[in-house]
Design an enzyme around this catalytic site. Structure first.
Site, PDB file in Angstrom:
ATOM      1  N   VAL B  99      26.793  39.621  52.111  1.00 47.09           N
ATOM      2  CA  VAL B  99      27.800  38.763  51.922  1.00 47.09           C
ATOM      3  C   VAL B  99      28.179  38.172  53.192  1.00 47.09           C
ATOM      4  CG1 VAL B  99      29.884  40.182  51.928  1.00 47.09           C
ATOM      5  CG2 VAL B  99      29.998  38.228  50.674  1.00 47.09           C
ATOM      6  N   GLY B 320      25.687  41.678  43.870  1.00 53.43           N
ATOM      7  CA  GLY B 320      27.106  41.512  43.784  1.00 53.43           C
ATOM      8  C   GLY B 320      27.559  41.018  45.004  1.00 53.43           C
ATOM      9  N   GLU B 321      28.826  41.487  45.459  1.00 55.92           N
ATOM     10  CA  GLU B 321      29.437  41.282  46.622  1.00 55.92           C
ATOM     11  C   GLU B 321      29.934  39.771  46.843  1.00 55.92           C
ATOM     12  OE1 GLU B 321      27.030  42.097  50.006  1.00 55.92           O
ATOM     13  OE2 GLU B 321      26.742  44.186  49.580  1.00 55.92           O
ATOM     14  N   GLY B 322      29.456  38.871  45.963  1.00 63.96           N
ATOM     15  CA  GLY B 322      29.577  37.374  46.152  1.00 63.96           C
ATOM     16  C   GLY B 322      28.427  36.616  46.320  1.00 63.96           C
TER      17      GLY B 322
END
Lengths: 359, 359
Positions: B99, B320-322
């Site tokens: 991220v 994930g994580e953005g």
């Protein structure tokens, strides 16, 4: 003029050791194995292209918009006037087109290369004057280019790539402008893939059913006129018969990037057709190619499938100019940045998968 | 604590007049009509969200990574230890995660919001300490959260959005971290869409067939335990029963963005589940949402289909994580930049389609 042959000879296969290093490194990074999907394999490919892991960050980047006109325009394949090619070049140079907006968004430079605009263009900052001819001839009546013109256009593309890399560019991006160039693209893709004209001929900038039907017939006529597909024809024969000056130049641009081990992000159907020519001249050139996006043109999907490339962006774009490839640039850069900046499980003190008993 | 109700009340439908202006303006720009595909409608939506054309450029951007743990981890739904949530938060704060690399690539800020990490975290730059609980309870045994906890988590998300916009952010991006959070996401998506658990439960960070089968059964057990789907249950009831603290917070983050007419780019399956909760609380909140990407998780595709969103990036990411949303940011920004910077046919002196007789 041996630059084409010298460039082809300089293109090497992807470096297997560097690719292995990149795969091993990806597995140690603080993320689930494989969780970056397509971008992991992209980073591995770019390591193989550079011959080291991590490969250099693909920056700065430059898009070269190759502009040319097409004799087949006279056959009525598009509702746009031929003059729009030169008008849009002026728009690019003034910074008013979508390619300029997207380049600004992703931090890329824009160069416009006149390899064959019908009109004479005045010198201007950002314009590279490499005109080979005032447009191609009508491919339904004879060859679009002489062999000499085709070779000179390929050479111009190699030289543009070489000059941009000499200026420090770490990533090249293809762009194109030329009213009627999706017709020449369809003919090239049909000639290189063997697919029938109706499978690879699209609606370009947006044409009605009647114009589309005529366009398919014109592609069929041109192919028949030149006896294509033809296993005996060289890639330069095919380019000269039914290609555009910008297709030949982009083929050279791809070869030039590959010889210098710099990635080249391909835009849409024009670049796809040109990359087929480059791959026919040197299959290892595909190692430098990243498919920036999949356009709405049916021939484009066929071209990138033939090249074995997976497009990064798929948003029904059909503008050209380099716009789709520019949108993919941050994805390409991000994939490499991961190899440079992301911590490993060991270095970050993060427990890996299956590190403990399952609780 | 009426912030949730006040925020919902402040959310308006997209402004039809601004959207009409944006469509009209797109038609005058120097490009074939419709040639920017999905990005044209995106620019129209963002004009509708802002209530004017052009809408402000969605910049600067900030990703808020909402971190929390999950009681259902005890059921053995993942081979990753729960401690990895806190370890990865430390990695985010040290700048060592994907991220961080992608945020640097696209020029976004990273904030980490502890809404429910099991471990106590020391204060650190970039860490917003909004812990509601030390992880959720096991949803197979009882509610994951109390209603008070759910409301406080939603409120925290609204406040984070409000604070980031007050700091000048023009675009918000969802991020998430929490071992076992794809299990809670599957339960939420099943509850909100009515789809069966086996359709919406994926392999998360990568689990084997036996663990996946167990995960599906755990989702089924949790839904049965709470009588879900249930048309009588409120969105907060559903969040409290089977959600995560980060899901509740992200739902609030979406509501907060929508109330302030700022776009929020959704990441993967966790954000998709949270956005379903936000949409259940206020259907017009979807007007602020952009689906950054489509993850490899089957529940994610179901969630964005239910929300009527089209993902911008589709590269089999499942980190994930953005990360997926960050890769979409330049596309979102580029779509709006076109409305600001691209010349019209009139202003650039470019002949439009059908400008002359077809030759």
């Amino acid at each position: 003029m041996n630059l084409i042959e010298d460039t082809v000879a300089a293109i090497a296969p992807l470096d297997e050791a560097a690719m292995r290093d990149a795969r091993d490194h990806q597995a140690r990074l603080t993320k689930p194995p494989g969780s970056l999907g397509v971008l992991e394999e992209l980073s591995v490919k770019l390591a193989g292209l550079a011959g080291r892991c991590p490969p250099p960050l693909p920056e700065p980047a430059a898009v070269a918009v190759f502009a040319a006109d097409h004799g087949v325009h006279a056959q009525g394949v598009t509702p746009w006037q031929q003059e729009v090619t030169a008008q849009m070049v002026a728009n690019f140079l003034a910074g008013g087109a979508v390619v300029n907006a997207f380049a600004a968004q992703v931090g890329a430079e824009v160069s416009v290369v006149d390899v064959g605009v019908a009109a004479d263009l005045d010198p201007a900052p950002g314009l590279l004057q490499r005109k080979i001819a005032h447009g191609t001839a009508d491919m339904t009546l004879g060859p679009a280019m002489t062999m000499d013109e085709a070779r000179r256009a390929v050479t111009a593309g190699i030289e543009v790539a070489r000059d941009l890399v000499a200026d420090g560019m770490g990533c090249l991006i293809t762009g194109d402008m030329g009213i009627a160039n999706t017709t020449a693209s369809a003919a090239l893709i049909a000639a290189f893939t063997g697919l029938p004209p109706e499978r690879v001929t699209g609606r370009g900038t947006g044409i009605d059913d009647a114009t589309h039907a005529r366009k398919v017939e014109i592609v069929r006529t041109a192919l028949a006129r030149h006896g294509l597909p033809d296993d005996e024809a060289t890639p330069l024969d095919v380019l000269a018969a039914v290609g555009g000056l910008e297709h030949a130049a982009i083929a050279g641009f791809v070869l030039g990037a590959a010889a210098l081990r710099v990635p080249v992000v391909l835009d849409g159907v024009i670049a796809g057709a040109a990359a087929l020519a480059a791959a026919a001249l040197c299959p290892d050139a595909v190692g430098a190619c990243v498919a920036g996006h999949r356009s709405a043109e049916p021939g484009h999907a066929a071209a990138i499938a033939e090249l074995g490339l997976r497009p990064l962006v798929d948003l029904e774009l059909r503008l050209g100019e380099g716009t789709g490839a520019l949108l993919a640039l941050p994805l390409v850069q991000g994939s490499v940045r991961v190899l440079h900046e992301v911590a490993t499980f060991d270095s970050a003190g993060v427990s890996g998968k299956d590190a403990g008993t399952r609780n």
